[in-house]
Design an enzyme around this catalytic site. Structure first.
Site, short mmCIF file in Angstrom:
data_model
loop_
_atom_site.label_atom_id
_atom_site.label_comp_id
_atom_site.label_asym_id
_atom_site.label_seq_id
_atom_site.Cartn_x
_atom_site.Cartn_y
_atom_site.Cartn_z
N ASP A 1 -6.55 -1.05 5.05
CA ASP A 1 -5.94 -0.42 3.89
C ASP A 1 -6.24 1.07 3.79
OD1 ASP A 1 -4.51 -2.57 2.98
OD2 ASP A 1 -6.04 -3.24 1.57
N ARG B 1 0.80 -1.23 0.00
CA ARG B 1 0.00 0.00 0.00
C ARG B 1 0.84 1.28 0.00
NH1 ARG B 1 -2.79 -3.71 -1.93
NH2 ARG B 1 -4.73 -4.35 -0.88
N SER C 1 -12.89 -11.36 -1.32
CA SER C 1 -12.02 -10.21 -1.54
C SER C 1 -10.59 -10.74 -1.61
CB SER C 1 -12.16 -9.21 -0.39
OG SER C 1 -11.25 -8.14 -0.55
#
Length: 419
Positions: free
Chosen positions: A126, A97, A178
């Protein structure tokens, strides 16, 4: 009233969330949307992505191969630190990230954008990782987090929103997971996995074999390190990208690197994740073996004590923090002689260390032997034990002499016995 936004840079994976964000941003802000996709090893997921972004309403779509900087500037520093979150998670998503967010800021500045956006939910980690990097890189940019402000409250509603706007999807209402895939790992969350008692369904593993289907014969491999960085596999020197692909292939073949865990998210929620990290698992195990040879006890133990802190910083999105920079300084110093070769036996989900060597090894066979030697007089141990145990002896003597509390008494376990 929403602030006027002219141009937004969106972190775009092509998945459900980021796909519907493009039309949502245009409908709600009347802005231009530029997508940024980082190629970190997801391969097939990138096929047709630029066209999809443009067809969905983006004015420009960046797709950039960031695999090498991901490995060299993020994976290798974390590997050298030995960082593992809650003893099991090798931080595959968390680590990517800050790299993606940093590149988004660079593109936003290049394109003259006044805002950045992401598809992270308000319950996840996130959102923190992206936005802390945004703040560290350019705090003047506006951050738009649709999942925190729109009326869509479930993946089923998101699918309906996409279908109404003819956005192509790869998920269904019946099978909703996901996933996040990069060259370091693959994660799976959601669907039946939200029940921590449910076994992961067949077919969920996408980048590696299950241990049950792994080869029946073990395989011996070697991994070479120089100053803490892996440089060769089975004696063949490789660049970082080729090496990462090779260890992934080896670990995946033998079903190594599966983790099914309930973890503590930063926002205070527990979540269940299934992770596949084949090559990363091999590198961590091999790296630790070289360190066991070359680091003295105090350095080794202290480095082990800060590894969870380093992992927590990465997990919590604090890659660009002063503390992580400071810890990296210590880690780099410890790695100067982490050079050598580790030998692993790969078998049915296990990577078993069976050998290690280093030109800087502190291990001395003549010291460690149980046979006769000329370098260690075993009678010296008596004096050492007397000095080392002196505080225990003094405390016990005080109690025996009736001059104070001391000594060690065996606890009375009878009160814990059942009737």
């Amino acid at each position: 009233m929403k602030k006027r936004i002219k141009k937004v840079v969106l972190a775009y994976s092509g998945g459900l969330d980021t796909s519907i964000i493009i039309p949502w941003l245009k409908e709600n802000y009347g802005c231009e949307v530029i997508t940024v996709t980082a190629h970190l090893g997801q391969d097939d997921e990138l096929e047709g992505l630029e066209k999809k972004a443009m067809d969905t309403g983006a004015s420009k779509a960046y797709i950039e191969d960031l695999r090498l900087p991901f490995i060299e500037q993020y994976i290798f520093p974390m590997l050298k630190a030995g960082a593992v979150y809650e003893g099991r998670y090798l931080l595959g998503s968390a680590l990517s990230r800050p790299l993606i967010a940093k590149r988004m800021i660079e593109i936003a500045e290049k394109e003259g954008a006044d805002a950045v956006s992401h598809g992270c939910t308000g319950k996840g980690n996130d959102q923190v990782r992206f936005e802390l990097t945004f703040k560290a890189m350019n705090p003047k940019l506006i951050v738009i987090a649709p999942w925190r402000i729109w009326n869509i409250r479930s993946r089923e509603e998101a699918i309906a929103y996409a279908e109404a706007r003819h956005v192509p999807l790869t998920v269904t209402k019946e099978k909703i997971f996901s996933n996040d895939t990069n060259i370091w790992h693959r994660s799976s969350e959601g669907g039946v996995l939200e029940n921590p008692w449910s076994e992961p369904p067949k077919g969920i593993y996408q980048i590696m074999s299950s241990p049950e289907s792994a080869p029946d014969d073990p395989e011996i491999i070697t991994i070479d390190f120089e100053a803490g960085i892996p440089v060769a596999v089975n004696g063949s020197r490789m660049n970082p990208l080729a090496l990462m692909l090779k260890v992934n292939e080896l670990g995946a073949r033998h079903g190594i690197g599966l983790v099914d865990m309930v973890e503590n998210r930063l926002v205070g929620i527990k979540s269940r994740g299934v992770y596949e990290t084949p090559g990363g698992t091999l590198l961590y195990i091999a790296h630790r073996e070289i360190e066991s040879l070359v680091l003295d006890a105090r350095t080794y133990h202290y480095k082990e004590s800060i590894a969870p802190l380093y992992a927590e910083l990465v997990y919590n999105g604090l890659w660009f923090s002063q503390l992580r920079d400071a810890l990296d300084g210590f880690v780099e110093k410890t790695q100067s002689r982490v050079t050598g070769t580790a030998k692993l036996k790969l078998y049915k989900g296990n990577a078993i260390p069976v050998g290690r060597k280093s030109p800087y090894s502190l291990y001395r066979e003549d010291f460690a032997t149980f046979g006769k030697d000329d370098v260690y007089d075993q009678k010296d141990a008596e004096g050492f034990i007397n000095c080392f145990g002196l505080p225990l002896k003094v405390r016990a003597m005080l109690k025996l002499n009736g001059t104070g509390e001391g000594g060690y008494e065996q606890p009375d376990y009878s009160k814990f016995k059942r009737d």
